[in-house]
Scaffold this motif. Structure first.
Motif, PDB file in Angstrom:
ATOM      1  N   ASN A  92       0.799  -1.219   0.000  1.00 53.94           N
ATOM      2  CA  ASN A  92       0.000   0.000   0.000  1.00 53.94           C
ATOM      3  C   ASN A  92       0.835   1.274   0.000  1.00 53.94           C
ATOM      4  O   ASN A  92       0.303   2.347  -0.298  1.00 53.94           O
ATOM      5  CB  ASN A  92      -0.913  -0.013   1.234  1.00 53.94           C
ATOM      6  CG  ASN A  92      -1.658   1.280   1.409  1.00 53.94           C
ATOM      7  OD1 ASN A  92      -2.578   1.591   0.659  1.00 53.94           O
ATOM      8  ND2 ASN A  92      -1.264   2.063   2.408  1.00 53.94           N
ATOM      9  N   ALA A  93       2.124   1.202   0.311  1.00 58.24           N
ATOM     10  CA  ALA A  93       2.936   2.418   0.403  1.00 58.24           C
ATOM     11  C   ALA A  93       2.880   3.197  -0.913  1.00 58.24           C
ATOM     12  O   ALA A  93       3.017   2.635  -1.997  1.00 58.24           O
ATOM     13  CB  ALA A  93       4.379   2.056   0.729  1.00 58.24           C
ATOM     14  N   GLY A  94       2.672   4.491  -0.785  1.00 58.26           N
ATOM     15  CA  GLY A  94       2.598   5.306  -1.992  1.00 58.26           C
ATOM     16  C   GLY A  94       2.712   6.781  -1.658  1.00 58.26           C
ATOM     17  O   GLY A  94       2.550   7.195  -0.511  1.00 58.26           O
ATOM     18  N   ILE A  95       2.999   7.577  -2.686  1.00 60.56           N
ATOM     19  CA  ILE A  95       3.060   9.026  -2.533  1.00 60.56           C
ATOM     20  C   ILE A  95       2.286   9.674  -3.668  1.00 60.56           C
ATOM     21  O   ILE A  95       1.981   9.047  -4.683  1.00 60.56           O
ATOM     22  CB  ILE A  95       4.515   9.553  -2.544  1.00 60.56           C
ATOM     23  CG1 ILE A  95       5.206   9.235  -3.885  1.00 60.56           C
ATOM     24  CG2 ILE A  95       5.305   8.982  -1.382  1.00 60.56           C
ATOM     25  CD1 ILE A  95       6.551   9.922  -4.045  1.00 60.56           C
ATOM     26  N   GLY A 119       8.355   0.327  -5.880  1.00 59.91           N
ATOM     27  CA  GLY A 119       8.089  -0.227  -4.551  1.00 59.91           C
ATOM     28  C   GLY A 119       7.166  -1.423  -4.597  1.00 59.91           C
ATOM     29  O   GLY A 119       7.364  -2.406  -3.872  1.00 59.91           O
ATOM     30  N   VAL A 120       6.147  -1.369  -5.443  1.00 58.47           N
ATOM     31  CA  VAL A 120       5.235  -2.510  -5.594  1.00 58.47           C
ATOM     32  C   VAL A 120       5.963  -3.690  -6.232  1.00 58.47           C
ATOM     33  O   VAL A 120       5.776  -4.841  -5.823  1.00 58.47           O
ATOM     34  CB  VAL A 120       3.993  -2.101  -6.413  1.00 58.47           C
ATOM     35  CG1 VAL A 120       3.192  -3.323  -6.849  1.00 58.47           C
ATOM     36  CG2 VAL A 120       3.108  -1.171  -5.588  1.00 58.47           C
ATOM     37  N   ASN A 141      -2.156  -5.184  -4.251  1.00 57.83           N
ATOM     38  CA  ASN A 141      -1.401  -3.967  -4.527  1.00 57.83           C
ATOM     39  C   ASN A 141      -2.354  -2.780  -4.619  1.00 57.83           C
ATOM     40  O   ASN A 141      -3.375  -2.859  -5.314  1.00 57.83           O
ATOM     41  CB  ASN A 141      -0.637  -4.102  -5.844  1.00 57.83           C
ATOM     42  CG  ASN A 141       0.397  -5.211  -5.799  1.00 57.83           C
ATOM     43  OD1 ASN A 141       1.086  -5.384  -4.793  1.00 57.83           O
ATOM     44  ND2 ASN A 141       0.517  -5.974  -6.876  1.00 57.83           N
ATOM     45  N   THR A 142      -2.030  -1.693  -3.948  1.00 58.96           N
ATOM     46  CA  THR A 142      -2.878  -0.511  -4.028  1.00 58.96           C
ATOM     47  C   THR A 142      -2.619   0.222  -5.327  1.00 58.96           C
ATOM     48  O   THR A 142      -1.521   0.729  -5.566  1.00 58.96           O
ATOM     49  CB  THR A 142      -2.644   0.432  -2.835  1.00 58.96           C
ATOM     50  OG1 THR A 142      -3.008  -0.240  -1.626  1.00 58.96           O
ATOM     51  CG2 THR A 142      -3.506   1.681  -2.956  1.00 58.96           C
ATOM     52  N   ALA A 143      -3.641   0.262  -6.172  1.00 56.17           N
ATOM     53  CA  ALA A 143      -3.626   1.090  -7.378  1.00 56.17           C
ATOM     54  C   ALA A 143      -4.497   2.313  -7.081  1.00 56.17           C
ATOM     55  O   ALA A 143      -4.311   2.965  -6.059  1.00 56.17           O
ATOM     56  CB  ALA A 143      -4.111   0.298  -8.582  1.00 56.17           C
ATOM     57  N   SER A 144      -5.458   2.611  -7.944  1.00 56.51           N
ATOM     58  CA  SER A 144      -6.309   3.792  -7.744  1.00 56.51           C
ATOM     59  C   SER A 144      -7.300   3.855  -8.884  1.00 56.51           C
ATOM     60  O   SER A 144      -7.079   3.273  -9.957  1.00 56.51           O
ATOM     61  CB  SER A 144      -5.440   5.060  -7.750  1.00 56.51           C
ATOM     62  OG  SER A 144      -6.239   6.232  -7.760  1.00 56.51           O
ATOM     63  N   ILE A 145      -8.377   4.605  -8.688  1.00 55.88           N
ATOM     64  CA  ILE A 145      -9.201   4.911  -9.853  1.00 55.88           C
ATOM     65  C   ILE A 145      -8.404   5.752 -10.852  1.00 55.88           C
ATOM     66  O   ILE A 145      -8.720   5.770 -12.036  1.00 55.88           O
ATOM     67  CB  ILE A 145     -10.514   5.619  -9.472  1.00 55.88           C
ATOM     68  CG1 ILE A 145     -10.267   6.858  -8.609  1.00 55.88           C
ATOM     69  CG2 ILE A 145     -11.473   4.660  -8.803  1.00 55.88           C
ATOM     70  CD1 ILE A 145     -11.510   7.719  -8.404  1.00 55.88           C
ATOM     71  N   ALA A 146      -7.340   6.403 -10.369  1.00 55.87           N
ATOM     72  CA  ALA A 146      -6.440   7.121 -11.278  1.00 55.87           C
ATOM     73  C   ALA A 146      -5.595   6.166 -12.098  1.00 55.87           C
ATOM     74  O   ALA A 146      -4.846   6.598 -12.980  1.00 55.87           O
ATOM     75  CB  ALA A 146      -5.536   8.073 -10.492  1.00 55.87           C
ATOM     76  N   GLY A 147      -5.696   4.866 -11.835  1.00 55.37           N
ATOM     77  CA  GLY A 147      -5.099   3.843 -12.681  1.00 55.37           C
ATOM     78  C   GLY A 147      -6.065   3.312 -13.720  1.00 55.37           C
ATOM     79  O   GLY A 147      -5.721   2.445 -14.522  1.00 55.37           O
ATOM     80  N   ALA A 184      -5.311  -6.051  -7.501  1.00 53.33           N
ATOM     81  CA  ALA A 184      -5.110  -4.620  -7.237  1.00 53.33           C
ATOM     82  C   ALA A 184      -6.378  -4.026  -6.653  1.00 53.33           C
ATOM     83  O   ALA A 184      -7.487  -4.337  -7.095  1.00 53.33           O
ATOM     84  CB  ALA A 184      -4.730  -3.890  -8.521  1.00 53.33           C
ATOM     85  N   LEU A 185      -6.207  -3.180  -5.658  1.00 54.83           N
ATOM     86  CA  LEU A 185      -7.287  -2.413  -5.058  1.00 54.83           C
ATOM     87  C   LEU A 185      -7.247  -1.005  -5.636  1.00 54.83           C
ATOM     88  O   LEU A 185      -6.189  -0.370  -5.656  1.00 54.83           O
ATOM     89  CB  LEU A 185      -7.101  -2.363  -3.540  1.00 54.83           C
ATOM     90  CG  LEU A 185      -8.012  -1.416  -2.762  1.00 54.83           C
ATOM     91  CD1 LEU A 185      -9.441  -1.925  -2.756  1.00 54.83           C
ATOM     92  CD2 LEU A 185      -7.500  -1.218  -1.340  1.00 54.83           C
TER      93      LEU A 185
END
Length: 262
Positions: A92-95, A119-120, A141-147, A184-185
């Motif tokens: 989940n780590a991200g910036i 990092g992923v 793995n944390t993605a995003s709707i921005a993915g 991916a979440l």
């Protein structure tokens, strides 16, 4: 026992000291898992680990820099050494930073790529090595709707999250017969640092004379058919499901209040 019980399983959450990561870690602990919290500062990692112990679960705090192979390897090795195995890995780590294409710097691009995508990759690689020996594992793995949909002023962030989704799908196919699932979440609009505050999207996208709070409320109505933001706990519920689902793999599942309905 509930079909969504994770009783006795060992989970690792990077970026687990606050925000979405802490919400996910909390849900995993509530489902019965012992949760290792990894974060980039000692204070964040220890605060998260203390929260897990407060829920009656075993925990450990690990300081990690997900950009560095040796740091990631040490994180996974420490988890296995202390708990004997690794069943669930939440990367989940991200910036995030903001910058239109005309102002975005190379440093912003590289930093985002290093944490969110490299990092992923490094985390997944180290986790798969352990899970292959066990013939069991769940990686999220944390993605995003921005993915899934690009956002203005977030081209670099979107690039990393589209990359996470593609990477996740590919690795899922590689390990599909080894008892390991990889998903991916894709969080929607969650009231954490990316959105809230004067330096977040709701601040940056405020209309002239509009407060950050009013902008935040307005954007929920604009983007979300449900009209309300999601919470870290919403993300945790999806992660618990994925940790319990043996035949869901290679997916990028959105928890976004209907944003990605189109």
């Amino acid at each position: 026992m509930s079909q969504f019980s994770l009783e006795g399983q060992i989970a690792l959450v990077t970026g687990g000291g606050r925000g979405i990561g802490l919400g996910i870690a909390t849900s995993l602990a509530q489902a019965g898992a012992h949760v290792v919290i990894a974060d980039y500062t000692k204070d964040l990692a220890e605060a998260g680990a203390d929260a897990m112990r407060g829920l009656g679960r075993k925990s450990a705090a690990i300081v990690v820099d997900v950009r560095k192979p040796e740091s990631v390897t040490a994180m996974v090795d420490a988890t296995v050494k202390q708990f004997g195995r690794l069943d669930i890995a939440m990367n989940n780590a991200g910036i995030v930073s903001l910058g239109g294409i005309g102002e975005l710097t190379v440093e912003q691009w590289d930093d985002c790529m290093a944490v969110n995508l490299r990092g992923v990759f490094l985390s997944t690689q180290a986790e798969v090595a352990v899970m292959r020996k066990q013939k069991y594992g769940r990686i999220i793995n944390t993605a995003s709707i921005a993915g899934k949909v690009g956002f203005p002023a977030l081209s670099h962030y979107s690039a990393t999250k589209f990359g996470v989704i593609g990477f996740t799908n590919a690795v899922a196919k590689e390990v599909a017969t080894e008892g390991i699932t990889v998903n991916a979440l894709c969080p929607g609009i969650v009231g954490t640092g990316m959105w809230r505050g004067e330096t977040g999207l709701s601040g940056k996208w405020a209309l002239e004379g509009e407060s950050e709070e009013a902008s935040w409320e307005r954007h929920q109505k604009i983007f979300l058919p449900q009209g309300v933001a999601q919470t870290p706990e919403d993300m945790g519920q999806m992660v618990v499901y994925l940790a319990c689902a043996p035949h869901v793999t290679g997916q990028a599942l959105a928890v976004d209040g209907g944003f990605s309905l189109g």
